[in-house]
Design a protein around this motif. Structure first.
Motif, PDB file in Angstrom:
ATOM      1  N   ASP A 111       0.811  -1.222   0.000  1.00 18.28           N
ATOM      2  CA  ASP A 111       0.000   0.000   0.000  1.00 18.28           C
ATOM      3  C   ASP A 111       0.850   1.281   0.000  1.00 18.28           C
ATOM      4  N   SER A 112       2.132   1.132  -0.388  1.00 14.60           N
ATOM      5  CA  SER A 112       3.068   2.237  -0.611  1.00 14.60           C
ATOM      6  C   SER A 112       3.693   2.842   0.659  1.00 14.60           C
ATOM      7  N   ASP A 113       3.336   2.340   1.837  1.00 14.46           N
ATOM      8  CA  ASP A 113       4.061   2.703   3.057  1.00 14.46           C
ATOM      9  C   ASP A 113       5.372   1.930   3.116  1.00 14.46           C
ATOM     10  N   THR A 114       6.264   2.318   4.027  1.00 11.77           N
ATOM     11  CA  THR A 114       7.448   1.472   4.227  1.00 11.77           C
ATOM     12  C   THR A 114       7.508   1.032   5.686  1.00 11.77           C
ATOM     13  N   GLU A 115       8.199  -0.083   5.920  1.00  7.40           N
ATOM     14  CA  GLU A 115       8.367  -0.582   7.288  1.00  7.40           C
ATOM     15  C   GLU A 115       9.809  -1.036   7.444  1.00  7.40           C
ATOM     16  N   LYS A 116      10.384  -0.713   8.606  1.00  8.10           N
ATOM     17  CA  LYS A 116      11.726  -1.218   8.907  1.00  8.10           C
ATOM     18  C   LYS A 116      11.559  -2.405   9.835  1.00  8.10           C
ATOM     19  N   ILE A 117      12.157  -3.514   9.474  1.00  7.06           N
ATOM     20  CA  ILE A 117      11.990  -4.721  10.290  1.00  7.06           C
ATOM     21  C   ILE A 117      13.359  -5.160  10.796  1.00  7.06           C
ATOM     22  N   ALA A 118      13.517  -5.130  12.109  1.00  6.79           N
ATOM     23  CA  ALA A 118      14.769  -5.621  12.705  1.00  6.79           C
ATOM     24  C   ALA A 118      14.723  -7.145  12.689  1.00  6.79           C
ATOM     25  N   TYR A 119      15.870  -7.748  12.440  1.00  5.26           N
ATOM     26  CA  TYR A 119      15.854  -9.220  12.418  1.00  5.26           C
ATOM     27  C   TYR A 119      16.838  -9.814  13.425  1.00  5.26           C
ATOM     28  N   HIS A 120      16.419 -10.949  13.973  1.00  8.65           N
ATOM     29  CA  HIS A 120      17.282 -11.753  14.834  1.00  8.65           C
ATOM     30  C   HIS A 120      18.028 -12.751  13.940  1.00  8.65           C
ATOM     31  N   ALA A 121      17.297 -13.285  12.961  1.00 14.38           N
ATOM     32  CA  ALA A 121      17.903 -14.092  11.894  1.00 14.38           C
ATOM     33  C   ALA A 121      17.265 -13.664  10.584  1.00 14.38           C
ATOM     34  N   LEU A 122      18.032 -13.782   9.498  1.00 11.20           N
ATOM     35  CA  LEU A 122      17.520 -13.363   8.179  1.00 11.20           C
ATOM     36  C   LEU A 122      17.803 -14.455   7.165  1.00 11.20           C
ATOM     37  N   ILE A 123      16.777 -14.799   6.392  1.00  6.51           N
ATOM     38  CA  ILE A 123      16.955 -15.783   5.319  1.00  6.51           C
ATOM     39  C   ILE A 123      16.572 -15.085   4.015  1.00  6.51           C
ATOM     40  N   ILE A 124      17.536 -14.981   3.104  1.00  7.90           N
ATOM     41  CA  ILE A 124      17.292 -14.304   1.827  1.00  7.90           C
ATOM     42  C   ILE A 124      16.862 -15.356   0.807  1.00  7.90           C
ATOM     43  N   ALA A 125      15.643 -15.185   0.270  1.00  5.29           N
ATOM     44  CA  ALA A 125      15.091 -16.178  -0.669  1.00  5.29           C
ATOM     45  C   ALA A 125      14.343 -15.455  -1.782  1.00  5.29           C
ATOM     46  N   THR A 126      14.956 -14.383  -2.272  1.00 10.77           N
ATOM     47  CA  THR A 126      14.246 -13.524  -3.232  1.00 10.77           C
ATOM     48  C   THR A 126      14.377 -13.978  -4.686  1.00 10.77           C
ATOM     49  N   GLY A 127      15.047 -15.096  -4.924  1.00 11.80           N
ATOM     50  CA  GLY A 127      15.022 -15.713  -6.244  1.00 11.80           C
ATOM     51  C   GLY A 127      15.555 -14.852  -7.368  1.00 11.80           C
ATOM     52  N   THR A 128      14.962 -15.030  -8.529  1.00 10.50           N
ATOM     53  CA  THR A 128      15.445 -14.346  -9.731  1.00 10.50           C
ATOM     54  C   THR A 128      14.269 -13.767 -10.522  1.00 10.50           C
ATOM     55  N   SER A 129      14.591 -12.801 -11.379  1.00 15.14           N
ATOM     56  CA  SER A 129      13.591 -12.281 -12.331  1.00 15.14           C
ATOM     57  C   SER A 129      14.046 -12.605 -13.746  1.00 15.14           C
ATOM     58  N   THR A 130      13.076 -12.869 -14.604  1.00 19.58           N
ATOM     59  CA  THR A 130      13.402 -13.196 -15.991  1.00 19.58           C
ATOM     60  C   THR A 130      13.292 -11.946 -16.863  1.00 19.58           C
ATOM     61  N   VAL A 131      13.998 -11.952 -17.994  1.00 16.60           N
ATOM     62  CA  VAL A 131      13.911 -10.803 -18.907  1.00 16.60           C
ATOM     63  C   VAL A 131      12.475 -10.701 -19.444  1.00 16.60           C
ATOM     64  N   SER A 132      11.926 -11.827 -19.859  1.00 19.65           N
ATOM     65  CA  SER A 132      10.524 -11.828 -20.275  1.00 19.65           C
ATOM     66  C   SER A 132       9.649 -11.872 -19.038  1.00 19.65           C
ATOM     67  N   PRO A 133       8.666 -10.969 -18.924  1.00 16.79           N
ATOM     68  CA  PRO A 133       7.818 -10.977 -17.721  1.00 16.79           C
ATOM     69  C   PRO A 133       6.782 -12.101 -17.729  1.00 16.79           C
ATOM     70  N   LEU A 134       6.799 -12.934 -18.795  1.00 15.12           N
ATOM     71  CA  LEU A 134       5.810 -14.020 -18.895  1.00 15.12           C
ATOM     72  C   LEU A 134       6.176 -15.223 -18.043  1.00 15.12           C
ATOM     73  N   LEU A 135       7.392 -15.230 -17.487  1.00 12.78           N
ATOM     74  CA  LEU A 135       7.947 -16.496 -16.991  1.00 12.78           C
ATOM     75  C   LEU A 135       8.126 -16.560 -15.483  1.00 12.78           C
ATOM     76  N   GLY A 136       7.388 -15.762 -14.752  1.00 13.88           N
ATOM     77  CA  GLY A 136       7.483 -15.861 -13.294  1.00 13.88           C
ATOM     78  C   GLY A 136       7.012 -14.593 -12.625  1.00 13.88           C
ATOM     79  N   LEU A 137       7.144 -14.583 -11.299  1.00 14.33           N
ATOM     80  CA  LEU A 137       6.656 -13.450 -10.506  1.00 14.33           C
ATOM     81  C   LEU A 137       7.724 -12.360 -10.420  1.00 14.33           C
ATOM     82  N   ASN A 138       7.948 -11.669 -11.526  1.00 13.32           N
ATOM     83  CA  ASN A 138       8.869 -10.530 -11.468  1.00 13.32           C
ATOM     84  C   ASN A 138       8.293  -9.441 -10.574  1.00 13.32           C
ATOM     85  N   ASP A 139       6.962  -9.438 -10.483  1.00 16.27           N
ATOM     86  CA  ASP A 139       6.256  -8.473  -9.635  1.00 16.27           C
ATOM     87  C   ASP A 139       5.194  -9.290  -8.888  1.00 16.27           C
TER      88      ASP A 139
END
Ligand SMILES: Cc1cc2nc3c(=O)[nH]c(=O)nc-3n(C[C@H](O)[C@H](O)[C@H](O)COP(=O)(O)OP(=O)(O)OC[C@H]3O[C@@H](n4cnc5c(N)ncnc54)[C@H](O)[C@@H]3O)c2cc1C
Length: 415
Positions: A111-139
């Motif tokens: 909804d266009s607000d921002t939130e800062k989230i402090a972490y005790h542990a962090l797991i990065i799982a943001t994957g990849t984006s494809t050049v063609s937007p037909l092939l996954g959740l680029n957004d």
């Protein structure tokens, strides 16, 4: 639900194969075994509130009739309603900055607000984006659906389609579109003569480089039977107009110029040329030259990011981007997270056991359907016949496997 400052946040960025599996595993097998378990909250942040069976995109993009839509797209927060109140929080938003020294993530909310989230542990799982937007959740998933609709509206008018990329995504997309638009040559014909919509697949080197050449040749034969011609050894150097096939000019006619100077006129152009890691929010000191998160290939920790920071899935540098690699890493990752959390709770290192170690299985493994009835591939070094590729993957592009992954039933036992 707002942030609960009394909780220690186990923050997971990305709600797909890696992130959802890790969240379930932590909630089932890690948090319940910690002292002060109610003081922890698993916080899953993802741009899209729905997960998708991503491998199905090459067929799903053609029509909603290809798959039951309620199985293809699944609500992420709903999958976590099974856990006790306060144990889990879903945030629909995009991580825009990781401050790994201050140990917080800035998230741009839906909804266009921002939130800062402090972490005790962090797991990065943001994957990849494809050049063609037909092939996954680029957004988010609404955007993917809108993209498919635009493409589908243009498809009936296409007389020639050009696809760039000789990896499995390019081959599968060509095979699906070829069969859908042209049908398949008869039993004894090696190629489909005069296809209604000729499709040209262009690749800089050979096709399906992960598989042995004999399997790639078989794929080329199957492609020819659905009206697809493969042009090898000549990369696409320019596309005019710039951006053709991407979100800004998804369905515009394009002139595609190859390395050898030849040009191809396309009514539709699909750049199926690899995927870029979603790491724009991470400091470059934590990234490899290709932009992946520099991940310890054995422990799955991001060693340079401070304590209790990990990566899983395609975003990391630890393994080839594939779902089976994710499924193999999750138990190791979560065992190491548990170990680190127990030590932080004051347990003696000697009492919590050694680190678990991941080792990638690098044997030739890749299944590539070519239309609804054929396919090529190998598993664990063994070539599979077309029928088995169809049976395992080609029937429904792994949709038979995702129910258990999204709901967490796949992770019922601690491994
Ligand atoms: C067309 C295609 C076919 C494929 N076929 C196969 C196959 O048959 N077999 C196989 O093993 N693999 C296949 N793959 C690869 C497989 O899809 C990936 O290995 C898998 O999807 C990776 O999962 P992931 O969780 O790492 O990330 P992804 O699936 O890439 O998902 C990343 C998630 O993170 C979210 N996100 C991104 N950036 C942010 C951010 N900054 N903040 C918050 N959230 C964010 C995204 O919205 C998304 O939900 C295929 C890939 C493609 C593109």
């Amino acid at each position: 639900m707002a942030q609960d400052s009394s909780k220690k946040n186990l923050v997971i960025l990305g709600g797909s194969y890696g992130g959802i599996s890790t969240a379930h595993y932590l909630l089932k097998h890690v948090v319940p075994q910690l002292p002060n378990k109610t003081s922890y909250q698993v916080v899953l942040v993802s741009t899209s509130s729905q997960a998708i069976c991503r491998p199905a995109c090459p067929r799903a993009l053609i029509s909603d009739d290809m798959f039951p839509q309620e199985k293809l797209f699944v609500s992420v927060p709903q999958q976590f309603e099974q856990y006790p109140d306060g144990a889990f929080r879903f945030i629909q938003g995009t991580a825009t900055e990781l401050n790994h020294t201050g140990r917080y993530v800035t998230v741009s909310l839906k909804d266009s607000d921002t939130e800062k989230i402090a972490y005790h542990a962090l797991i990065i799982a943001t994957g990849t984006s494809t050049v063609s937007p037909l092939l996954g959740l680029n957004d988010d998933y609404e955007s993917l659906r809108a993209t498919w609709n635009t493409f589908r509206a243009a498809l009936p008018n296409a007389k020639h389609i050009v696809i760039a990329g000789g990896g499995p995504t390019g081959i599968e997309t060509a095979g699906e579109l070829g069969e859908y638009l042209n049908g398949r040559a008869g039993w004894f014909a090696s190629k489909l003569e005069n296809p209604k919509v000729p499709i040209t697949l262009v690749t800089g080197s050979k096709i399906l480089p992960v598989l042995r050449p004999a399997i790639a040749r078989k794929a080329e034969g199957f492609l020819a039977q659905v009206g697809v011609t493969v042009v090898k050894g000549s990369r696409v150097v320019t596309v005019s107009p710039t951006g053709a096939g991407t979100k800004s000019a998804l369905t515009s006619n394009a002139t595609v110029t190859l390395e050898d100077g030849k040009t191809l006129e396309a009514d539709l152009y699909i750049p199926a040329t690899g995927a870029a890691p979603n790491t724009g929010f991470i400091h470059e000191s934590l990234l490899t030259a290709s932009g992946n998160v520099e991940t310890n290939a054995s422990t799955l920790r991001v060693d340079d990011a401070g304590v209790r920071v990990y990566a899983v899935g395609d975003v990391g540098s630890h393994a080839r981007p594939a779902v089976h690699n994710i499924l193999n890493t999750v138990p190791t990752l979560c065992a190491n997270i548990k170990r680190d959390l127990l030590i932080t709770e004051g347990k003696d290192e000697g009492d919590v056991g050694d680190d678990h170690m991941f080792k990638e299985d690098t044997r030739e493994t890749q299944l590539v359907p070519i239309g609804k009835s054929k396919g090529v591939g190998a598993a664990m070094g063994f070539q599979l016949p077309s029928f088995l590729v169809w049976l395992i993957k080609g029937r429904d592009y792994w949709l038979w496997t995702t129910g258990g992954l999204w709901s967490g039933s796949q992770w019922a036992k601690e491994l």
